[in-house]
Design an enzyme around this catalytic site. Sequence first.
Site, PDB file in Angstrom:
ATOM      1  N   ASP A   1     -15.645 -13.509  42.066  1.00  9.54           N
ATOM      2  CA  ASP A   1     -15.777 -12.142  42.587  1.00  9.54           C
ATOM      3  C   ASP A   1     -15.160 -11.980  43.976  1.00  9.54           C
ATOM      4  O   ASP A   1     -14.571 -10.943  44.273  1.00  9.54           O
ATOM      5  CB  ASP A   1     -17.262 -11.747  42.678  1.00  9.54           C
ATOM      6  CG  ASP A   1     -17.924 -11.707  41.323  1.00  9.54           C
ATOM      7  OD1 ASP A   1     -17.187 -11.655  40.319  1.00  9.54           O
ATOM      8  OD2 ASP A   1     -19.164 -11.743  41.267  1.00  9.54           O
TER       9      ASP A   1
HETATM   10  P1  NAP Z   1     -18.875 -16.050  41.330  1.00 13.93           P
HETATM   11  O1  NAP Z   1     -18.201 -14.732  41.330  1.00 13.93           O
HETATM   12  O2  NAP Z   1     -20.272 -16.109  40.871  1.00 13.93           O
HETATM   13  O3  NAP Z   1     -17.984 -17.017  40.426  1.00 13.93           O
HETATM   14  C1  NAP Z   1     -18.255 -18.364  40.364  1.00 13.93           C
HETATM   15  C2  NAP Z   1     -17.293 -18.986  39.359  1.00 13.93           C
HETATM   16  O4  NAP Z   1     -17.503 -20.395  39.421  1.00 13.93           O
HETATM   17  C3  NAP Z   1     -17.561 -18.572  37.932  1.00 13.93           C
HETATM   18  O5  NAP Z   1     -16.601 -17.638  37.492  1.00 13.93           O
HETATM   19  C4  NAP Z   1     -17.536 -19.883  37.140  1.00 13.93           C
HETATM   20  O6  NAP Z   1     -16.537 -19.819  36.128  1.00 13.93           O
HETATM   21  C5  NAP Z   1     -17.152 -20.937  38.170  1.00 13.93           C
HETATM   22  N1  NAP Z   1     -17.903 -22.171  38.008  1.00 13.93           N
HETATM   23  C6  NAP Z   1     -19.210 -22.328  37.756  1.00 13.93           C
HETATM   24  N2  NAP Z   1     -19.515 -23.622  37.626  1.00 13.93           N
HETATM   25  C7  NAP Z   1     -18.366 -24.305  37.831  1.00 13.93           C
HETATM   26  C8  NAP Z   1     -18.039 -25.683  37.842  1.00 13.93           C
HETATM   27  N3  NAP Z   1     -18.944 -26.637  37.613  1.00 13.93           N
HETATM   28  N4  NAP Z   1     -16.750 -26.045  38.086  1.00 13.93           N
HETATM   29  C9  NAP Z   1     -15.821 -25.092  38.289  1.00 13.93           C
HETATM   30  N5  NAP Z   1     -16.074 -23.771  38.287  1.00 13.93           N
HETATM   31  C10 NAP Z   1     -17.342 -23.382  38.058  1.00 13.93           C
HETATM   32  O7  NAP Z   1     -18.830 -16.735  42.754  1.00 13.93           O
HETATM   33  P2  NAP Z   1     -18.226 -16.266  44.152  1.00 13.93           P
HETATM   34  O8  NAP Z   1     -16.776 -15.909  44.004  1.00 13.93           O
HETATM   35  O9  NAP Z   1     -18.639 -17.300  45.124  1.00 13.93           O
HETATM   36  O10 NAP Z   1     -18.954 -14.906  44.453  1.00 13.93           O
HETATM   37  C11 NAP Z   1     -20.316 -14.843  44.821  1.00 13.93           C
HETATM   38  C12 NAP Z   1     -20.989 -13.702  44.098  1.00 13.93           C
HETATM   39  O11 NAP Z   1     -22.397 -13.813  44.341  1.00 13.93           O
HETATM   40  C13 NAP Z   1     -20.547 -12.357  44.593  1.00 13.93           C
HETATM   41  O12 NAP Z   1     -20.533 -11.418  43.533  1.00 13.93           O
HETATM   42  C14 NAP Z   1     -21.646 -11.994  45.589  1.00 13.93           C
HETATM   43  O13 NAP Z   1     -21.782 -10.605  45.783  1.00 13.93           O
HETATM   44  C15 NAP Z   1     -22.845 -12.584  44.889  1.00 13.93           C
HETATM   45  N6  NAP Z   1     -23.963 -12.805  45.812  1.00 13.93           N
HETATM   46  C16 NAP Z   1     -23.809 -13.657  46.843  1.00 13.93           C
HETATM   47  C17 NAP Z   1     -24.831 -13.812  47.752  1.00 13.93           C
HETATM   48  C18 NAP Z   1     -24.678 -14.689  48.969  1.00 13.93           C
HETATM   49  O14 NAP Z   1     -25.459 -14.538  49.883  1.00 13.93           O
HETATM   50  N7  NAP Z   1     -23.719 -15.583  48.998  1.00 13.93           N
HETATM   51  C19 NAP Z   1     -26.019 -13.141  47.577  1.00 13.93           C
HETATM   52  C20 NAP Z   1     -26.150 -12.301  46.486  1.00 13.93           C
HETATM   53  C21 NAP Z   1     -25.117 -12.154  45.614  1.00 13.93           C
HETATM   54  P3  NAP Z   1     -16.653 -20.726  34.823  1.00 13.93           P
HETATM   55  O15 NAP Z   1     -17.964 -20.434  34.218  1.00 13.93           O
HETATM   56  O16 NAP Z   1     -15.489 -20.334  33.997  1.00 13.93           O
HETATM   57  O17 NAP Z   1     -16.544 -22.156  35.290  1.00 13.93           O
END
Ligand code: NAP
Length: 468
Positions: free
Chosen positions: A395
């Site tokens: 994301d």
């Molecule tokens: P993300 O959008 O959740 O994407 C994570 C990606 O990691 C997934 O598409 C997944 O794809 C891949 N993944 C999972 N396990 C894996 C593994 N073992 N090896 C390789 N890839 C793996 O993560 P992000 O880009 O860090 O974004 C964070 C999201 O969380 C945002 O939408 C944000 O708004 C939300 N959020 C964050 C917080 C905060 O405080 N950080 C709080 C609330 C919400 P596959 O399944 O294809 O592997």
Amino acid sequence: MQEILSQVTYLAASVLFMLGLRSLTRPDEARRGMQLAALGMLLAIIGTMLHREILTYTWIVTGLIVGTVVGYPLGKFVPMTAMPQRIAFSHMFGALAATLVGIGEFYHMYQGDHPTNPSAADARFKMAALGFEVLFGALTVSGSFMAFGKLQEFITGRPVTFKGQNFLNALLFLVAVGCFGWLVYEPSNVLAFYVMVAIAFAIGFMLVLPIGGADMPVVVSLLNSYAGLAASATGFAIGNNVLIIAGALDGASGFILSIVMSKAMNRSFGNVLFGAFGSAGGAVSGKTSEGLTARSVTAEDAAVQLAFAQKVVIVPGYGMAVSQAQHQVRELAELIEKKGGEVRYAIHPVAGRMPGHMNVLLAEANVPYDRMYDMDEINESFAEVDVAVVIGANDVVNPAAKTDPASPIYGMPILRVNEARQIIVLKRSMNAGFAGIENELFYDDKTSMLFGDAKGSITKVISEIKQL
Ligand code: NAP
């Protein structure tokens, strides 16, 4: 003398809490910050033991031992990926402590064998603080329990909504505030007190029910703030300075953190609390990938690209945390640097599942702090980057946030990885990330997908580079 010593110990504890909080703003000092805060907590306990009205240490020492026996393994063995629910779980107990102190204090004043029955003016002030404490404390207990359940997935992570929900919530809130007002007017009203406690518990459940698992970290942070306010009110109710200060610090920092997180996700507070966003799983809306093809590469190809790149930016995301690949990431960066390249890390404020998630993991792997760049510091320079390596991020690098007004993440600031000359994305499949939406970046002509668990893929790339 004993009383003065107790207050001085409280003062020292409060200063340590503040220094601890300050150190938490830098990943390289965070560990020390936690140690300072823990020392502050120990001093607060010692300061309490110095109070003259405490006749026996049995309960305090028992609490200290039970807390340590439960808390130490929790801190040691709960994985980083389960940290948000662990924090929700801890808040539940913090708020439960504040609520029980409030109920105990009320019982002591008006019930029990020898009620103290304070004078009307004293009682009103005390009840204002007690009522606030119990109201916020009780709703934080049930709210945190719901947050814990949703994150741990024994309660559905989907937003649960029904007709008349906001009306019912408003009604509950009004009745609770009504009881509170009644209590300040007539502090000895036992019925109003316990009805208020029961309704506050119900409000906590109801408040978190319509919020999706995705928004839970923001809610946990908000509940943290409530727990702090409840603790601060406890301090006023029982005349304890360290509780007032520590509670206020907790309340303010939790509130600021909730705002920062909402802002980084481009969501308003109201939207988080009432927007029913973040239904777990499934594509939400926005563009689909129909007709588009992604290009996959082998570890060998990725190794060649990286070994000869001059400027590399690593973009970690939640997948790096899942696969615990931070040590391999650092090793890869060192190898690229040995080959003459420059490596920087681009950190999105909400990458992962909690604030500072990526900084903490990279700091744990001894990545130098000065190589980590915040989104605003690095975004302008992506166009000059030879290879951007996206490790389990989705994301936070999704261009739809800028280009697709129909996307649920439209408007969220993102890392402009798509401007780099080449992009390598490490993930296991084409599955969506947290927001449940497609990512066009994966279909970009410049993008190569290296499929597999991030740790395994990086290990392979490292061994390939070593052979070059
Ligand atoms: P993300 O959008 O959740 O994407 C994570 C990606 O990691 C997934 O598409 C997944 O794809 C891949 N993944 C999972 N396990 C894996 C593994 N073992 N090896 C390789 N890839 C793996 O993560 P992000 O880009 O860090 O974004 C964070 C999201 O969380 C945002 O939408 C944000 O708004 C939300 N959020 C964050 C917080 C905060 O405080 N950080 C709080 C609330 C919400 P596959 O399944 O294809 O592997």
